[in-house]
Design an enzyme around this catalytic site. Structure first.
Site, mmCIF file in Angstrom:
data_model
loop_
_atom_site.group_PDB
_atom_site.id
_atom_site.type_symbol
_atom_site.label_atom_id
_atom_site.label_comp_id
_atom_site.label_asym_id
_atom_site.label_seq_id
_atom_site.Cartn_x
_atom_site.Cartn_y
_atom_site.Cartn_z
ATOM 1 N N CYS A 315 0.803 -1.223 0.000
ATOM 2 C CA CYS A 315 0.000 0.000 0.000
ATOM 3 C C CYS A 315 0.840 1.279 0.000
ATOM 4 C CB CYS A 315 -0.981 -0.013 1.176
ATOM 5 S SG CYS A 315 -0.206 0.029 2.815
ATOM 6 N N HIS A 363 -2.618 1.128 6.840
ATOM 7 C CA HIS A 363 -2.988 1.028 5.421
ATOM 8 C C HIS A 363 -3.250 2.428 4.868
ATOM 9 C CE1 HIS A 363 -4.147 -1.271 1.892
ATOM 10 N NE2 HIS A 363 -5.164 -0.445 1.733
ATOM 11 N N HIS A 375 -5.879 1.628 -4.389
ATOM 12 C CA HIS A 375 -4.952 1.143 -3.369
ATOM 13 C C HIS A 375 -4.508 -0.284 -3.681
ATOM 14 C CE1 HIS A 375 -7.893 -1.251 -0.607
ATOM 15 N NE2 HIS A 375 -8.401 -1.173 -1.811
#
Length: 400
Positions: A315, A363, A375
């Protein structure tokens, strides 16, 4: 002669007694066996699909946290390795200079030896404490300028080389610690992912289908919230547009009502009191467009923990590379990226902003508008577009 003994009389109750005792014992045994059977631990119940999903999600989340720890440890290790390499190169150069200084002193010592006896210079070089010998014997008073410079150079290079060796040794220890952290984080990631894969592999085909249905329901709810945010942002943008039009119309009416004095002197001051916020917004929009174009080009590439492209990403690796395409350098981990820029409300998010998730900020995704983001989700998934409400939002940050 007939016996006068009376025959024994047997009582009925005495014959029934042994049978009664056996029956009671049997009943007692049956009762005990029944109780034992009831007391025996039952087989553990199989977790529900909802419990399986929550556990798998938790394991992926924990793996995400461990991935950020791995990224941080790797970053420290890389920096420390460069520092150690630089120090070792410097030590090597200083050692060469020390050897040159030692060689020059050796030349003087050899020359003095040829003239007779062991020279004071040689004695100094062989002493356990050359500096002490030098000071005590006032050797400097009897050396030529060239010889004195050679001694000074030798002592300087010796001290410098020793100092750099000490630094290098400490840096090597730090590098070893960083490598240990890196190894531990890597093992944690692999362990969590292995547990998640094991749980999923134990599901039947029917259970996997039902789990997919639960996941789809979760995605639909996240999309609904994203659409709600998009409508809200659109309404706010429309209200601002109308307010700006009304203000402009009002200003035009006021200009019409103000009579022209006819005294045009041509001395306009042009103070230019505008705030310049429009230019700022335009500059950010230009950068954000580059970020989003880059991110869109990565859609479909696999998530791989610790990866920074170009074939795969985690990420924070994706967000770092995307903003690099716009000329902005972001740190490696989510924990550092969240500190770069300005925090804004979720309702005020603009394309290009970074959306961070979970209380531990493990994240991150790139906001593209309409409540959606691009993402790199998790192992086994590819870079994709998804609602920002798929996970609990921590904060939204505008990097530039």
């Amino acid at each position: 002669m007939a016996s006068h003994r009376k025959p024994r009389t047997r009582m009925a109750g005495l014959r029934a007694t042994p049978a009664l005792g056996i029956t009671t014992a049997a009943l007692t045994s049956v009762a005990l066996l029944s109780q034992s059977a009831q007391a025996a631990p039952s087989a553990p119940q199989k977790p529900s699909l909802e419990e399986v999903q929550k556990k798998v999600d938790d394991l992926y989340h924990q793996a995400g946290v461990a991935t950020q720890k791995y990224n941080s440890a790797k970053e420290r290790t890389d920096k420390q390795r460069k520092k150690v390499d630089t120090l070792l190169d410097d030590v090597a150069k200083r050692t060469d200079k020390l050897n040159e200084a030692r060689q020059e002193l050796g030349t003087f010592a050899a020359a003095q030896y040829r003239t007779g006896g062991v020279s004071e210079t040689a004695t100094m070089m062989l002493a356990d404490d050359p500096q002490g010998y030098f000071d005590q014997n006032h050797l400097s008073d009897r050396l030529t300028a060239r010889q004195k410079k050679a001694v000074d150079d030798y002592q300087t290079q010796q001290a410098s080389a020793t100092k750099q060796r000490t630094k290098a040794a400490k840096s090597l220890e730090t590098l070893s610690d960083s490598r240990d952290d890196l190894r531990t984080s890597k093992q944690t990631v692999q362990k969590k992912l292995g547990q998640a894969r094991t749980m999923l592999s134990e599901l039947t085909a029917e259970e996997k289908a039902r789990l997919a249905a639960i996941e789809k329901k979760k995605e639909e709810e996240a999309k609904r919230k994203a659409a709600e945010l998009a409508r809200k942002q659109e309404a706010e943008a429309e209200a601002k547009r109308k307010a700006a039009e009304e203000a402009a119309a009002k200003e035009r009416e006021q200009n019409k009502e103000t009579p022209d004095s006819g005294s045009d002197t041509g001395t306009g001051t042009g103070s230019g009191s505008g705030s310049g916020s429009g230019d700022t917004d335009s500059g950010y929009a230009t950068k954000a467009a580059k970020v989003i174009n880059f991110a869109e080009a990565q859609i479909g590439k696999p998530y791989v923990w610790g990866a920074t492209g170009p074939d795969s990403y985690d990420c924070s690796g994706l967000t770092q590379d995307a903003w690099k395409a716009a000329g902005i350098s972001l740190p490696r981990t989510t924990w550092d990226q969240v500190k770069v820029g300005t925090t804004v409300k979720t309702a005020d998010a603009k394309p290009g902003d970074l959306v961070f998730f979970y209380d531990d900020i493990s994240h991150v995704g790139i906001y593209i508008g309409d409540g959606k983001m691009i993402h790199a989700p998790k192992p086994g998934a590819n870079v994709r577009v998804e609602s920002i409400y798929y996970m609990p939002i921590h904060s939204v940050v505008r990097p530039a």
